[in-house]
Design a protein around this motif. Structure first.
Motif, PDB file in Angstrom:
ATOM      1  N   PRO A   1       0.831  -1.210   0.000  1.00  0.00           N
ATOM      2  CA  PRO A   1       0.000   0.000   0.000  1.00  0.00           C
ATOM      3  C   PRO A   1       0.867   1.261   0.000  1.00  0.00           C
ATOM      4  CG  PRO A   1      -0.912  -1.610   1.502  1.00  0.00           C
ATOM      5  CD  PRO A   1       0.407  -2.167   1.042  1.00  0.00           C
ATOM      6  N   PHE A   2       0.497   2.213  -0.841  1.00  0.00           N
ATOM      7  CA  PHE A   2       1.234   3.459  -1.054  1.00  0.00           C
ATOM      8  C   PHE A   2       2.600   3.210  -1.688  1.00  0.00           C
ATOM      9  CE2 PHE A   2      -1.340   3.900   2.840  1.00  0.00           C
ATOM     10  CZ  PHE A   2      -2.305   4.768   2.353  1.00  0.00           C
ATOM     11  N   GLY A   3       2.790   2.027  -2.252  1.00  0.00           N
ATOM     12  CA  GLY A   3       4.050   1.692  -2.894  1.00  0.00           C
ATOM     13  C   GLY A   3       4.152   2.297  -4.287  1.00  0.00           C
TER      14      GLY A   3
ATOM     15  N   GLU B   1      -8.026   4.486 -11.783  1.00  0.00           N
ATOM     16  CA  GLU B   1      -8.718   3.963 -10.610  1.00  0.00           C
ATOM     17  C   GLU B   1      -8.124   2.640 -10.137  1.00  0.00           C
ATOM     18  OE1 GLU B   1     -11.271   3.781  -7.457  1.00  0.00           O
ATOM     19  OE2 GLU B   1     -10.847   5.471  -8.806  1.00  0.00           O
ATOM     20  N   LEU B   2      -7.493   1.886 -11.065  1.00  0.00           N
ATOM     21  CA  LEU B   2      -6.905   0.610 -10.668  1.00  0.00           C
ATOM     22  C   LEU B   2      -5.805   0.809  -9.626  1.00  0.00           C
ATOM     23  CD1 LEU B   2      -6.849  -2.447 -11.130  1.00  0.00           C
ATOM     24  CD2 LEU B   2      -5.168  -2.068 -12.946  1.00  0.00           C
ATOM     25  N   LEU B   3      -5.092   1.917  -9.706  1.00  0.00           N
ATOM     26  CA  LEU B   3      -4.040   2.188  -8.726  1.00  0.00           C
ATOM     27  C   LEU B   3      -4.627   2.374  -7.334  1.00  0.00           C
ATOM     28  CD1 LEU B   3      -1.884   4.705 -10.812  1.00  0.00           C
ATOM     29  CD2 LEU B   3      -1.459   2.267 -10.444  1.00  0.00           C
ATOM     30  N   ASN B   4      -5.819   2.955  -7.272  1.00  0.00           N
ATOM     31  CA  ASN B   4      -6.517   3.093  -5.988  1.00  0.00           C
ATOM     32  C   ASN B   4      -6.919   1.729  -5.450  1.00  0.00           C
ATOM     33  OD1 ASN B   4      -8.052   4.110  -3.822  1.00  0.00           O
ATOM     34  ND2 ASN B   4      -9.894   4.212  -5.092  1.00  0.00           N
ATOM     35  N   LYS B   5      -7.483   0.905  -6.310  1.00  0.00           N
ATOM     36  CA  LYS B   5      -7.969  -0.405  -5.879  1.00  0.00           C
ATOM     37  C   LYS B   5      -6.819  -1.324  -5.429  1.00  0.00           C
ATOM     38  CE  LYS B   5     -12.117  -0.398  -8.789  1.00  0.00           C
ATOM     39  NZ  LYS B   5     -12.809  -1.034  -9.940  1.00  0.00           N
TER      40      LYS B   5
ATOM     41  N   ASN C   1      -3.695   2.295  -3.334  1.00  0.00           N
ATOM     42  CA  ASN C   1      -3.236   3.684  -3.397  1.00  0.00           C
ATOM     43  C   ASN C   1      -1.797   3.761  -3.908  1.00  0.00           C
ATOM     44  OD1 ASN C   1      -5.072   5.923  -1.497  1.00  0.00           O
ATOM     45  ND2 ASN C   1      -5.649   3.778  -1.552  1.00  0.00           N
ATOM     46  N   LEU C   2      -1.562   3.078  -5.021  1.00  0.00           N
ATOM     47  CA  LEU C   2      -0.208   2.966  -5.542  1.00  0.00           C
ATOM     48  C   LEU C   2       0.190   4.192  -6.361  1.00  0.00           C
ATOM     49  CD1 LEU C   2      -0.252  -0.739  -6.807  1.00  0.00           C
ATOM     50  CD2 LEU C   2       0.385   0.131  -4.536  1.00  0.00           C
TER      51      LEU C   2
END
Length: 326
Positions: free
Chosen positions: A232-234, A252-256, A259-260
């Motif tokens: 997460p957050f990577g 949105e995929l980065l959120n799912k 939160n990348l």
């Protein structure tokens, strides 16, 4: 006038599109140095440019980096002398040559502790690793980093240097043999990414821990699964496309996925001006001298056999760096 031998292409295509040509080389002009090259580095971008994936005006030379000795300097060159050992990695296409004129601002002197072959095989790849590890993400002790293609030229440098910086290093490679090479280069864990379930195997080996940063030079075959391996957050860093371009995604995929953060950097903007380039190169040369960065030269080819070098690289039959010897 000096006669120069160089590899050129007049059309995009297979390795056979490369031709060895000769031409008269004029004396170096203002701000230039004439370099008799002793070793020429191969980088996978050379393949992309030869094939037209990254189109270039034709006809064109190929190659971005080399090392050699200054044979002459033109007017307005004050910081180089005949006999200086030098290297470059972004002086205009045409490194596949035995001698050429190069803008002096693009040259860096090679310290005594570094050989010509080390410089030619490490400058482009090493400066790529340098910006990835120091700037795109400043690796800290205890970080887990995931390196794809960990047995390749850049991959091995990333693994060794990240390990020296105190990171936990996990990697992927394309075969059991290459995984062994990746482990020898510093990977704590190495997984064969040709196994469709490689992310599950990787997470099992790490006890479920995911990477603070993923360095992905493979692209199409690994990118979507790279998102599953980032904490997460990577940060997921796509800096190459050995298997083809990474697929497009919706933001949105980065959120799912946690939160990348996602970035697509390049070595050239990180070394765009002479002062920055030379400072980065000095950092790399210091790391080489300290043993933090090493090179495994997998194959050496005569300049005239550049096509064989490209075939070997495209077949993924090599590990480590490839050199062309003029």
């Amino acid at each position: 006038m000096t006669t120069a031998r160089m590899i050129r292409i007049t059309e995009f295509g297979s390795p056979d599109a490369m031709r060895l040509e000769t031409a008269e080389l004029p004396p170096p002009g203002p701000g230039e140095a004439q370099v008799r090259q002793t070793a020429v580095g191969f980088n996978y971008i050379d393949v992309y440019q030869r094939k037209g994936v990254y189109p270039l005006p034709l006809p064109t030379g190929l190659g971005h980096e080399a090392a050699g000795v200054v044979e002459a300097v033109g007017p307005e060159v004050a910081d180089l002398e005949v006999g200086d050992r030098v290297a470059y990695m972004n002086a205009g296409l045409g490194a596949y040559a035995d001698i050429r004129n190069v803008p002096a601002a693009k040259l860096v002197k090679i310290p005594a502790e570094v050989t010509d072959e080390q410089a030619a095989s490490l400058l482009f790849k090493g400066l790529t690793a340098q910006y990835l590890l120091k700037k795109t993400h400043a690796v800290q002790p205890g970080d887990m980093v995931l390196v794809h293609a960990a047995a390749g030229g850049v991959g091995q440098i990333l693994c060794r240097w990240a390990k020296a910086l105190g990171a936990e290093v996990v990697g992927t490679a394309g075969s059991a043999e290459k995984c062994a090479i990746a482990r020898a280069a510093g990977c704590d864990v190495a997984i064969d990414y040709t196994d469709p379930d490689w992310p599950d195997r990787l997470l099992k080996e790490t006890g479920g821990r995911k990477a603070r940063v993923v360095y992905d030079s493979v692209g199409r075959d690994t990118f979507l699964k790279s998102l599953d391996c980032a904490a997460p957050f990577g940060l997921v860093v796509v800096y190459g496309a050995a298997s083809g371009p990474a697929p497009a995604i919706e933001p949105e995929l980065l959120n799912k996925k946690g939160n990348l953060f996602l970035t697509r950097p390049s070595v050239f903007p990180h070394n765009a001006d002479p002062a920055t380039f030379r400072a980065n190169a000095a950092d790399l040369f210091d790391a080489i001298a300290a043993g933090m960065v090493k090179v495994d030269i997998g194959r050496r080819f005569p300049l005239a056999e550049a096509a064989k070098a490209h075939r070997a690289a495209e077949s993924r039959a090599t590990t480590g760096a490839i050199l062309l010897l003029p």
